[in-house]
Scaffold this active site. Structure first.
Site, PDB file in Angstrom:
ATOM      1  N   HIS A   1       9.713  47.928  10.985  1.00  0.00           N
ATOM      2  CA  HIS A   1      10.834  47.706  10.073  1.00  0.00           C
ATOM      3  C   HIS A   1      11.448  46.329  10.267  1.00  0.00           C
ATOM      4  O   HIS A   1      12.287  45.900   9.487  1.00  0.00           O
ATOM      5  CB  HIS A   1      11.902  48.794  10.256  1.00  0.00           C
ATOM      6  CG  HIS A   1      12.254  49.039  11.691  1.00  0.00           C
ATOM      7  ND1 HIS A   1      13.072  48.216  12.395  1.00  0.00           N
ATOM      8  CD2 HIS A   1      11.840  49.996  12.561  1.00  0.00           C
ATOM      9  CE1 HIS A   1      13.177  48.669  13.633  1.00  0.00           C
ATOM     10  NE2 HIS A   1      12.432  49.729  13.776  1.00  0.00           N
TER      11      HIS A   1
ATOM     12  N   HIS B   1      16.124  39.341  16.649  1.00  0.00           N
ATOM     13  CA  HIS B   1      15.364  39.648  15.432  1.00  0.00           C
ATOM     14  C   HIS B   1      16.132  39.098  14.238  1.00  0.00           C
ATOM     15  O   HIS B   1      17.273  38.670  14.374  1.00  0.00           O
ATOM     16  CB  HIS B   1      15.150  41.164  15.304  1.00  0.00           C
ATOM     17  CG  HIS B   1      16.437  41.934  15.236  1.00  0.00           C
ATOM     18  ND1 HIS B   1      17.032  42.488  16.344  1.00  0.00           N
ATOM     19  CD2 HIS B   1      17.276  42.187  14.208  1.00  0.00           C
ATOM     20  CE1 HIS B   1      18.164  43.068  15.995  1.00  0.00           C
ATOM     21  NE2 HIS B   1      18.351  42.887  14.691  1.00  0.00           N
TER      22      HIS B   1
ATOM     23  N   THR C   1      22.734  48.337  13.418  1.00  0.00           N
ATOM     24  CA  THR C   1      22.581  48.452  11.959  1.00  0.00           C
ATOM     25  C   THR C   1      21.295  49.169  11.562  1.00  0.00           C
ATOM     26  O   THR C   1      20.920  49.167  10.395  1.00  0.00           O
ATOM     27  CB  THR C   1      22.624  47.067  11.292  1.00  0.00           C
ATOM     28  OG1 THR C   1      21.502  46.298  11.743  1.00  0.00           O
ATOM     29  CG2 THR C   1      23.916  46.335  11.627  1.00  0.00           C
TER      30      THR C   1
HETATM   31 ZN   LIG Z   1      19.843  43.427  13.501  1.00  0.00          ZN
END
Ligand SMILES: [Zn+2]
Ligand SMILES: *[C@@H]1O[C@H](CO)[C@@H](O)[C@H](O)[C@H]1NC(C)=O
Length: 307
Positions: A87, A114, A222
């Site tokens: 993802h 990331h 998140t």
């Molecule tokens: Zn993040």
């Protein structure tokens, strides 16, 4: 016999799907949960301190007790592993990269960084400022000492320190991003990994002395399980990336479902009464001036975006 064989092959498929979550762009339908349905599978995603959020600059509160950070190990030369997690892609950082200061309650060890991006011309930051979404967002995840994992840190409301940088699009390439972009090109599929040799975190982010201005609020991871254990820091200072570089990034990786990995951001979540603080920037001055500085820097940032 044939039927049980059928079941045996079906069960792993089913469990893979029910244990998975997806972004809106994956069109998962009933097979997996998109962001609006994460909470049915991962209850904490329905909590009252979720991230990301939209930051309304006229409502942020100046906090004179938000000092600069100390970065430790950010200029060390390290080899980092990059892995396509299905993802997003994680860039694993060694524990020698550390963080103190910034009014964080302790010492923090880096875990990974990331990016969140959009797709072909669409912006993809997670946080928005006065409703505006930026092209891309960098998250550097840190875990508080002495916790060794997310599972241990998640019970502490500041168990995780997340540093976030928004990107703005520039006409010139940002050569400091080249190694990161090339590495993403080498991890096209879920589970694939590569190593960036001789990497320095300071190659992609500014020195701590240039990062006095930031927003702070309490929130969550998140992505599922949306652990509400995050002290968020969103720096005013943006990073730069060219349109060409962005295009390369969004076209390289694939989701665990095989579709192109685009629009990898969670929609903004309700503030639910939380306050977003803004550090006073630079040298000690009276708070009225600090408020002006804070607003001024937001105006500058907005102007830089328009141009
Ligand atoms: Zn993040
Ligand atoms: C990085 O990897 C190279 C090749 O394996 C090795 O020679 C070097 O010592 C490593 N550097 C660090 C800082 O670990």
């Amino acid at each position: 016999m044939g039927f049980s064989l059928y079941l045996l092959t079906l069960i792993p498929l089913l469990s893979q799907c029910t244990a998975q979550w997806c972004y809106q762009s994956q069109y998962c339908d009933e097979t997996c949960k998109d962001p609006n349905h994460w909470a049915t599978q991962f209850p904490r995603c329905g909590g009252l301190r979720q991230s990301p959020i939209n930051i309304v600059t006229s409502k942020v509160r100046i906090n004179t007790a938000l000092p600069p950070f100390n970065f430790i190990g950010h200029t060390d030369i390290i080899n980092i592993t990059v892995e396509n997690k299905g993802h997003s892609a994680h860039f694993v950082l060694p524990q020698s990269v550390r963080l103190t200061g910034g009014a964080l309650p302790g010492h923090y060890r880096a875990a990974q960084f990331h990016f969140h991006w959009g797709g072909n011309g669409r912006p993809g930051s997670e946080h928005t400022i006065d409703g505006e979404r930026f092209p891309m967002e960098l998250h550097i995840v840190h875990i508080k000492e002495p916790y060794g994992s997310m599972a241990e840190a998640e019970h502490d409301t500041a168990g995780i320190a997340l540093l976030a940088f928004l990107f703005e699009e520039t006409t010139d390439n940002n050569p400091n991003m080249d190694a990161v972009i090339a590495a993403l090109g080498q991890v096209p599929n879920n589970g694939s990994s590569t190593v960036i040799p001789n990497f320095r975190l300071s190659d992609i982010i500014p020195a701590a002395k240039d990062l006095h201005s930031y927003y702070r609020y309490v929130g969550s991871m998140t992505t599922p399980g949306c652990e509400q254990a995050v002290a968020w820091t969103l720096f005013h200072r943006t990073l730069s990336i060219s349109g060409r570089q962005l295009e390369t990034i969004v076209n390289q990786c694939r989701f665990w479902t095989g579709l192109p990995m685009t629009d990898i951001f969670r929609p903004t979540q309700p503030l639910d009464g939380r306050v977003v603080y803004c550090s006073k920037s630079g040298t000690a001055q009276r708070s009225v001036i600090n408020l002006q500085l804070c607003i001024f820097s937001v105006v500058l940032m907005t102007k830089a975006l328009i141009h």
